[in-house]
Design an enzyme around this catalytic site. Sequence first.
Site, PDB file in Angstrom:
ATOM      1  N   CYS A  60       0.818  -1.212   0.000  1.00 44.35           N
ATOM      2  CA  CYS A  60       0.000   0.000   0.000  1.00 44.35           C
ATOM      3  C   CYS A  60       0.855   1.267   0.000  1.00 44.35           C
ATOM      4  O   CYS A  60       0.540   2.252  -0.682  1.00 44.35           O
ATOM      5  CB  CYS A  60      -0.963   0.009   1.176  1.00 44.35           C
ATOM      6  SG  CYS A  60      -0.179  -0.176   2.793  1.00 44.35           S
ATOM      7  N   HIS A 166      -2.398   1.135   7.197  1.00 43.36           N
ATOM      8  CA  HIS A 166      -2.612   1.274   5.755  1.00 43.36           C
ATOM      9  C   HIS A 166      -2.165   2.657   5.287  1.00 43.36           C
ATOM     10  O   HIS A 166      -2.186   3.620   6.057  1.00 43.36           O
ATOM     11  CB  HIS A 166      -4.094   1.078   5.431  1.00 43.36           C
ATOM     12  CG  HIS A 166      -4.391   0.946   3.974  1.00 43.36           C
ATOM     13  ND1 HIS A 166      -3.806  -0.003   3.170  1.00 43.36           N
ATOM     14  CD2 HIS A 166      -5.231   1.649   3.158  1.00 43.36           C
ATOM     15  CE1 HIS A 166      -4.263   0.108   1.934  1.00 43.36           C
ATOM     16  NE2 HIS A 166      -5.121   1.109   1.902  1.00 43.36           N
ATOM     17  N   ASP A 184      -8.341   4.690  -1.919  1.00 42.47           N
ATOM     18  CA  ASP A 184      -7.766   3.459  -1.376  1.00 42.47           C
ATOM     19  C   ASP A 184      -7.077   2.653  -2.475  1.00 42.47           C
ATOM     20  O   ASP A 184      -7.717   2.214  -3.436  1.00 42.47           O
ATOM     21  CB  ASP A 184      -8.866   2.626  -0.711  1.00 42.47           C
ATOM     22  CG  ASP A 184      -8.315   1.588   0.253  1.00 42.47           C
ATOM     23  OD1 ASP A 184      -7.198   1.089   0.011  1.00 42.47           O
ATOM     24  OD2 ASP A 184      -8.994   1.283   1.243  1.00 42.47           O
TER      25      ASP A 184
END
Length: 337
Positions: A60, A166, A184
């Site tokens: 991520c 994240h 995202d």
Amino acid sequence: MKMAMAMAGLYKRVLPSPPAVDFASSDGKQLFIEAIQNGTMEGFYRLISYFQTQSEPAYCGLASLSMVLNALAIDPGRKWKGPWRWFDESMLDCCEPLEKVKEKGISFGKLVCLAHCAGAKVQAFRTNQSSLDDFRKFVVRCSTSDDCHIISSYHRATFKQTGTGHFSPIGGYHAGRDMALILDVARFKYPPHWVPLRLLWEAMESVDEATRQCRGFLLISRPHRDPGLLYTLSCKHESWVKVAKYLMDDVPNLVKTDDVKDVHKVLSVVFSSLPSHFGEFIKWIAEVRRREDGSQNLSLEENGRLSLKFVAMVQNFCLGRLVLQRGIAVRKHVLDA
């Protein structure tokens, strides 16, 4: 039975709403329209043009950074595939081995390191060094222009989402409802979604168990400087540990044991005692680019690098000779005395 086991897996997650609002929902669309009308979606257009899905479950941070670097049109200075220079997760390996990132993810500090290595201007803020008001100010700044972008480091549990730490870029802001749009990069799991800014701040206030430090956010922009850097240091180069030891351990000992009386003597000791592998540690970006491109079709920027390199080489050669000559002269003077 074997076929059923082979097909087992996960196909997306249901986005917990509230607190999040799905970008593609009716409410999400309305937030988007209103934010556009209020001028707080300017950074969205470049980001969405380079929006990508992380290629590994723990990538991520790498996906978020490569997405932002491409949105800022920063030239990586090396090829991705074929003749194309382009930021990709696989190229962000100078501060942490990709195998390690693939296994454990990347820390906030290492992502800051990667952004610097990639040539971006980076301002990093942990929540214990900043405030919600400061965060909101930066979100508004990057949402009303396209010259900077924010990557947020947060804990998913605050939004009732599965998973832990994240990274994702912030794509826009709705001032009336004080909500931020999270683009995202784990698109296989959750779609882009709006979240209350205050709740996002709370998610960033969590402590990363791996580093025992607060999470935070990165403000990333394009640097305002002349053609590139003359040198780049590769943290993954095998001589890194040896050079670090020389600078941290050997140099202080040399300065203590030798008769050092002025700055010229210090420089003389340092330059005359450089380890044999020190030259391998310094990489000229201009040389890397010329080798890749076969000395053909160099851009104005690259030619600028070569010109700067030539001037720097002459200056460094003259400076080195001057330092050594003065060092010898100082030593001779001390011995004669």
